[in-house]
Write an enzyme that holds these catalytic residues in place. Structure first.
Site, mmCIF file in Angstrom:
data_model
loop_
_atom_site.group_PDB
_atom_site.id
_atom_site.type_symbol
_atom_site.label_atom_id
_atom_site.label_comp_id
_atom_site.label_asym_id
_atom_site.label_seq_id
_atom_site.Cartn_x
_atom_site.Cartn_y
_atom_site.Cartn_z
ATOM 1 N N LYS A 162 43.795 40.789 34.711
ATOM 2 C CA LYS A 162 44.119 39.458 34.164
ATOM 3 C C LYS A 162 43.036 38.948 33.204
ATOM 4 O O LYS A 162 43.331 38.163 32.308
ATOM 5 C CB LYS A 162 44.394 38.462 35.283
ATOM 6 C CG LYS A 162 43.172 38.008 36.075
ATOM 7 C CD LYS A 162 42.778 36.584 35.758
ATOM 8 C CE LYS A 162 41.649 36.032 36.599
ATOM 9 N NZ LYS A 162 40.580 36.857 37.081
ATOM 10 N N LYS A 194 35.179 40.860 33.834
ATOM 11 C CA LYS A 194 35.054 39.507 33.267
ATOM 12 C C LYS A 194 34.096 39.519 32.076
ATOM 13 O O LYS A 194 34.389 38.937 31.027
ATOM 14 C CB LYS A 194 34.560 38.510 34.321
ATOM 15 C CG LYS A 194 35.549 38.367 35.455
ATOM 16 C CD LYS A 194 35.116 37.330 36.454
ATOM 17 C CE LYS A 194 35.920 37.452 37.730
ATOM 18 N NZ LYS A 194 37.363 37.629 37.584
ATOM 19 N N GLY A 230 41.098 34.655 41.995
ATOM 20 C CA GLY A 230 41.690 34.695 43.332
ATOM 21 C C GLY A 230 41.478 33.429 44.149
ATOM 22 O O GLY A 230 42.372 33.013 44.887
ATOM 23 N N ASN A 231 40.295 32.785 43.988
ATOM 24 C CA ASN A 231 40.022 31.620 44.836
ATOM 25 C C ASN A 231 40.835 30.388 44.421
ATOM 26 O O ASN A 231 40.904 29.419 45.158
ATOM 27 C CB ASN A 231 38.519 31.300 44.875
ATOM 28 C CG ASN A 231 37.975 30.915 43.526
ATOM 29 O OD1 ASN A 231 38.454 31.392 42.500
ATOM 30 N ND2 ASN A 231 36.983 30.059 43.505
ATOM 31 N N LYS A 287 43.151 50.533 40.293
ATOM 32 C CA LYS A 287 43.168 49.134 40.732
ATOM 33 C C LYS A 287 43.789 49.006 42.126
ATOM 34 O O LYS A 287 44.979 49.280 42.318
ATOM 35 C CB LYS A 287 43.949 48.296 39.722
ATOM 36 C CG LYS A 287 43.820 46.798 39.977
ATOM 37 C CD LYS A 287 44.529 45.994 38.914
ATOM 38 C CE LYS A 287 44.482 44.516 39.198
ATOM 39 N NZ LYS A 287 43.147 43.941 39.207
HETATM 40 P P1 ADP Z 1 38.466 36.658 40.607
HETATM 41 O O1 ADP Z 1 39.280 36.899 41.836
HETATM 42 O O2 ADP Z 1 38.032 35.247 40.460
HETATM 43 O O3 ADP Z 1 39.075 37.199 39.361
HETATM 44 P P2 ADP Z 1 36.502 38.604 41.582
HETATM 45 O O4 ADP Z 1 36.423 38.224 43.011
HETATM 46 O O5 ADP Z 1 37.204 39.854 41.237
HETATM 47 O O6 ADP Z 1 37.076 37.391 40.758
HETATM 48 O O7 ADP Z 1 35.044 38.655 40.911
HETATM 49 C C1 ADP Z 1 34.116 37.631 41.047
HETATM 50 C C2 ADP Z 1 33.049 38.073 42.042
HETATM 51 O O8 ADP Z 1 32.195 39.049 41.432
HETATM 52 C C3 ADP Z 1 32.057 37.025 42.462
HETATM 53 O O9 ADP Z 1 32.600 36.181 43.446
HETATM 54 C C4 ADP Z 1 30.885 37.866 42.976
HETATM 55 O O10 ADP Z 1 31.027 38.100 44.368
HETATM 56 C C5 ADP Z 1 31.062 39.218 42.274
HETATM 57 N N1 ADP Z 1 29.950 39.684 41.417
HETATM 58 C C6 ADP Z 1 29.686 40.979 41.190
HETATM 59 N N2 ADP Z 1 28.642 41.140 40.377
HETATM 60 C C7 ADP Z 1 28.224 39.881 40.027
HETATM 61 C C8 ADP Z 1 27.188 39.389 39.183
HETATM 62 N N3 ADP Z 1 26.367 40.212 38.537
HETATM 63 N N4 ADP Z 1 27.050 38.055 39.065
HETATM 64 C C9 ADP Z 1 27.862 37.211 39.730
HETATM 65 N N5 ADP Z 1 28.874 37.632 40.544
HETATM 66 C C10 ADP Z 1 29.061 38.950 40.699
HETATM 67 MG MG MG Z 2 38.803 37.960 43.721
#
Ligand code: ADP
Ligand code: MG
Length: 310
Positions: free
Chosen positions: A210, A272, A10-11, A126
């Site tokens: 994704k 992930k 997302g970022n 979701k």
């Molecule tokens: P993206 O949008 O990049 O696909 P998400 O925002 O859904 O990712 O997921 C990433 C986020 O997961 C991180 O920014 C963090 O806030 C969160 N997170 C949850 N559990 C953990 C963990 N154990 N270690 C690191 N980050 C974590």
């Molecule tokens: Mg995100």
């Protein structure tokens, strides 16, 4: 040449049109660094805010003009691939040309095959798009939507998120790679499709994760590495707590153990780590890396990030 599937979170895209234009420029720099380092790169990306926005826009339009038809979720995902891919391919093309690298970048409208009997269809989970208050949520439930309260922040529409079982256009992605081109594919997890009678495919009302779709693509392309770029530099145990521990690497056995212990939040880090696991288990020598977008080059050089190995 090392083949990597690069999944943008997302970022790398922001939450609206303007943010996306700015964010993709930063992403393009990180990706161009890897291409300059001689890696063979496939780009994939999420679409949570974008598909929510498109879906809402289409529904709002249909409310004011009855001649407009209801647009299914699969079509909304297709639209999001076009719009996000357009921004990524332009930003990356420009960044590469500024470095005198003449490599074509193109977005492929990509379908992801899901199982019509996937249990996820009976349990939509979701969240997509905007937040609503309770009264609005009740009205939406009456209109047939599945609504769920999202961590005290309000109500959101939830859709099914079935597991990907195949990437329909992966041969096309491979052909582009072999021609030295850079494909943007599996946007938003790919357009969810299921088999219908004969050889046909039919859109499914769902949004595929994704990270899972990127892992499936990496497997089908026999990639060397799945690189998941998100907002954190490393995966943590006891995330956000005083005894938080950042991980440099984890074996698949360790990862499974940490999952059972509940270290990774569902809907964010859990998919992930699960996607990384499914890829590293799909063939010998395969690795996954989870790190921050801005740290991609350092991560691939083994200087940071969390590596998951088989
Ligand atoms: P993206 O949008 O990049 O696909 P998400 O925002 O859904 O990712 O997921 C990433 C986020 O997961 C991180 O920014 C963090 O806030 C969160 N997170 C949850 N559990 C953990 C963990 N154990 N270690 C690191 N980050 C974590
Ligand atoms: Mg995100």
């Amino acid at each position: 040449m090392k083949r990597i599937v690069l999944a943008l979170g997302g970022n790398a895209l922001g939450d609206n049109l303007h943010e996306q234009m700015v964010a993709v420029k930063t992403a393009a720099i990180a990706i161009a660094d890897l291409i300059e380092d001689g890696l063979e790169v496939v780009i994939t990306h999420g679409n949570g805010p974008q598909v929510g926005m498109i879906n809402l826009a289409m529904e709002t339009a249909a409310k004011v003009d009855e001649s407009l038809f209801y647009i299914p979720m699969s079509v909304c995902v297709a639209m999001s691939q076009g719009y996000i891919g357009y921004d990524i391919q332009n930003a990356l093309r420009e960044e590469l040309l500024s470095r005198e690298i003449d490599k074509p970048v193109a977005t492929i409208v990509t379908q992801t095959l899901v199982d019509a009997n996937d249990p996820a269809f009976d349990n939509p989970s979701k969240p997509i798009g905007a937040f609503y208050d309770e009264t609005e949520a009740e009205a939406m439930t009456k209109r047939g939507y599945n609504m769920k309260e999202d961590a005290g922040r309000g109500w959101r529409r939830v859709v099914a998120s079935p597991k990907p079982i195949g990437i329909v256009e992966s041969c096309t992605v491979r052909a582009l790679l072999e021609a030295g081109q850079i494909p943007v594919t599996v946007g938003g997890g790919g357009i969810p499709v299921r088999k219908k009678g004969g050889k046909g495919l039919k859109g499914a009302s769902a949004v595929v994760d994704k990270d899972f779709a990127s892992a499936k693509l990496a497997e089908e392309l026999e990639a060397d590495m799945l690189v998941i770029l998100t907002a954190v530099e490393k995966v943590a145990l006891n995330y956000g707590k005083s005894d938080q521990k950042l991980l440099t690497e984890m074996s698949s056995e360790e990862a499974e153990c940490y999952i059972k212990e509940g270290h990774f939040a569902p809907g964010s880090m859990l998919p992930k780590v699960e996607a990384a696991l499914s890829f590293v288990k799909s063939g010998p020598g395969r690795k996954a890396l989870i790190t921050m977008l801005e740290k991609a080059r350092d991560g691939l050089a083994g200087k940071t990030g969390t590596v998951i190995y088989g």
